[in-house]
Design a protein around this motif. Structure first.
Motif, PDB file in Angstrom:
ATOM      1  N   UNK A   5       0.831  -1.204   0.000  1.00 42.85           N
ATOM      2  CA  UNK A   5       0.000   0.000   0.000  1.00 42.85           C
ATOM      3  C   UNK A   5       0.872   1.263   0.000  1.00 42.85           C
ATOM      4  N   UNK A   6       0.451   2.261  -0.786  1.00 40.20           N
ATOM      5  CA  UNK A   6       1.172   3.539  -0.792  1.00 40.20           C
ATOM      6  C   UNK A   6       0.308   4.675  -0.239  1.00 40.20           C
ATOM      7  N   UNK A   7      -0.985   4.454  -0.168  1.00 37.09           N
ATOM      8  CA  UNK A   7      -1.923   5.348   0.504  1.00 37.09           C
ATOM      9  C   UNK A   7      -3.201   4.547   0.715  1.00 37.09           C
ATOM     10  N   UNK A   8      -4.249   5.163   1.223  1.00 38.25           N
ATOM     11  CA  UNK A   8      -5.468   4.425   1.546  1.00 38.25           C
ATOM     12  C   UNK A   8      -6.184   3.855   0.310  1.00 38.25           C
ATOM     13  N   UNK A   9      -5.837   4.324  -0.871  1.00 40.05           N
ATOM     14  CA  UNK A   9      -6.565   3.925  -2.077  1.00 40.05           C
ATOM     15  C   UNK A   9      -5.717   3.188  -3.104  1.00 40.05           C
ATOM     16  N   UNK A  10      -4.398   3.134  -2.919  1.00 40.15           N
ATOM     17  CA  UNK A  10      -3.538   2.567  -3.947  1.00 40.15           C
ATOM     18  C   UNK A  10      -2.462   1.674  -3.335  1.00 40.15           C
ATOM     19  N   UNK A  11      -2.056   0.680  -4.123  1.00 43.40           N
ATOM     20  CA  UNK A  11      -0.982  -0.225  -3.721  1.00 43.40           C
ATOM     21  C   UNK A  11      -0.195  -0.613  -4.970  1.00 43.40           C
ATOM     22  N   UNK A  12       1.072  -0.935  -4.786  1.00 48.13           N
ATOM     23  CA  UNK A  12       1.941  -1.333  -5.895  1.00 48.13           C
ATOM     24  C   UNK A  12       2.342  -2.786  -5.702  1.00 48.13           C
ATOM     25  N   UNK A  13       2.325  -3.551  -6.800  1.00 45.85           N
ATOM     26  CA  UNK A  13       2.792  -4.933  -6.705  1.00 45.85           C
ATOM     27  C   UNK A  13       3.940  -5.230  -7.667  1.00 45.85           C
ATOM     28  N   UNK A  14       4.255  -4.329  -8.575  1.00 45.97           N
ATOM     29  CA  UNK A  14       5.400  -4.516  -9.470  1.00 45.97           C
ATOM     30  C   UNK A  14       6.221  -3.247  -9.466  1.00 45.97           C
ATOM     31  N   UNK A  15       7.188  -3.145  -8.517  1.00 43.13           N
ATOM     32  CA  UNK A  15       8.004  -1.929  -8.384  1.00 43.13           C
ATOM     33  C   UNK A  15       9.213  -1.959  -9.318  1.00 43.13           C
ATOM     34  N   UNK A  16       8.982  -1.678 -10.579  1.00 42.64           N
ATOM     35  CA  UNK A  16      10.072  -1.703 -11.561  1.00 42.64           C
ATOM     36  C   UNK A  16      11.166  -0.681 -11.256  1.00 42.64           C
ATOM     37  N   UNK A  17      10.869   0.311 -10.406  1.00 40.89           N
ATOM     38  CA  UNK A  17      11.835   1.379 -10.161  1.00 40.89           C
ATOM     39  C   UNK A  17      13.011   0.945  -9.279  1.00 40.89           C
ATOM     40  N   UNK A  18      12.921  -0.184  -8.617  1.00 43.06           N
ATOM     41  CA  UNK A  18      13.983  -0.591  -7.689  1.00 43.06           C
ATOM     42  C   UNK A  18      14.602  -1.910  -8.141  1.00 43.06           C
ATOM     43  N   UNK A  19      15.870  -1.923  -8.507  1.00 46.64           N
ATOM     44  CA  UNK A  19      16.505  -3.157  -8.975  1.00 46.64           C
ATOM     45  C   UNK A  19      16.407  -4.312  -7.975  1.00 46.64           C
ATOM     46  N   UNK A  20      16.372  -4.016  -6.673  1.00 50.86           N
ATOM     47  CA  UNK A  20      16.290  -5.073  -5.672  1.00 50.86           C
ATOM     48  C   UNK A  20      14.871  -5.598  -5.481  1.00 50.86           C
ATOM     49  N   UNK A  21      13.867  -4.821  -5.855  1.00 49.35           N
ATOM     50  CA  UNK A  21      12.468  -5.223  -5.682  1.00 49.35           C
ATOM     51  C   UNK A  21      11.788  -5.608  -6.994  1.00 49.35           C
ATOM     52  N   UNK A  22      12.290  -5.137  -8.097  1.00 47.46           N
ATOM     53  CA  UNK A  22      11.690  -5.371  -9.406  1.00 47.46           C
ATOM     54  C   UNK A  22      11.525  -6.861  -9.686  1.00 47.46           C
ATOM     55  N   UNK A  23      10.400  -7.214 -10.272  1.00 52.01           N
ATOM     56  CA  UNK A  23      10.149  -8.600 -10.652  1.00 52.01           C
ATOM     57  C   UNK A  23      10.445  -8.885 -12.110  1.00 52.01           C
ATOM     58  N   UNK A  24      11.236  -8.052 -12.759  1.00 53.02           N
ATOM     59  CA  UNK A  24      11.499  -8.217 -14.186  1.00 53.02           C
ATOM     60  C   UNK A  24      11.952  -9.634 -14.532  1.00 53.02           C
ATOM     61  N   UNK A  25      12.742 -10.257 -13.692  1.00 55.64           N
ATOM     62  CA  UNK A  25      13.248 -11.612 -13.971  1.00 55.64           C
ATOM     63  C   UNK A  25      12.131 -12.641 -14.071  1.00 55.64           C
TER      64      UNK A  25
END
Length: 159
Positions: A5-25
């Motif tokens: 969650x990033x606020x009360x209305x939105x959440x992120x599940x594919x954080x491409x912006x962070x090489x350590x969190x990105x699921x690109x692989x």
């Protein structure tokens, strides 16, 4: 992969912006070597580039299966800086059926697109395609993919 969650209305599940969190692989990317396709993790996004328009089909075709609970949200959101004039297509399988989206030709700026999930409570496979607008080189990037509750977003923005 987890829903953040990033606020009360939105959440992120594919954080491409962070090489350590990105699921690109975990994404399957169709071979685009004939038109010089490269998709790679960069410092704060996933970069997409090609050297020429493909002879047929999209310049980029990538997909990933998630099996993600999306109850409480009514839109899938994607943040993308698509090559100018290209068309972004998303196809999403859900527990309620398939959802499709095609963008207008991309402007020369980053966009967030909201795709109505039509009452779905689980996301399955997400397919992303980019159609080249013209011959020659093109480049763009993906920032993130997330979920949104449109009614709660209005309340959040009003605070």
């Amino acid at each position: 992969m987890r829903l953040t969650p990033i606020n009360m209305a939105e959440a992120i599940f594919e954080p491409f912006w962070d090489p350590d969190l990105s699921g690109l692989a975990h994404w399957t990317i169709a071979d685009g070597s004939s038109h010089g396709l490269r998709v790679y993790q960069y410092w704060c996004f996933v970069n997409v580039e090609w050297m020429q328009r493909p002879a047929a089909g999209p310049a980029l075709h990538m997909e990933r299966t998630f099996d993600l609970d999306c109850s409480g949200y009514d839109h899938l959101i994607i943040s993308v800086m698509a090559p100018e004039g290209s068309v972004l297509r998303l196809m999403v399988t859900t527990d309620k059926g398939n959802v499709s989206f095609s963008s207008p030709p991309a402007p020369r700026l980053k966009k967030e697109y909201a795709i109505d999930l039509q009452g779905a409570t689980r996301l399955g496979t997400i397919t992303i395609e980019l159609d080249a607008a013209a011959d020659g080189q093109a480049a763009g990037w993906f920032n993130w993919i997330g979920l949104q509750n449109a009614a709660l977003l209005q309340r959040y923005l009003a605070e």
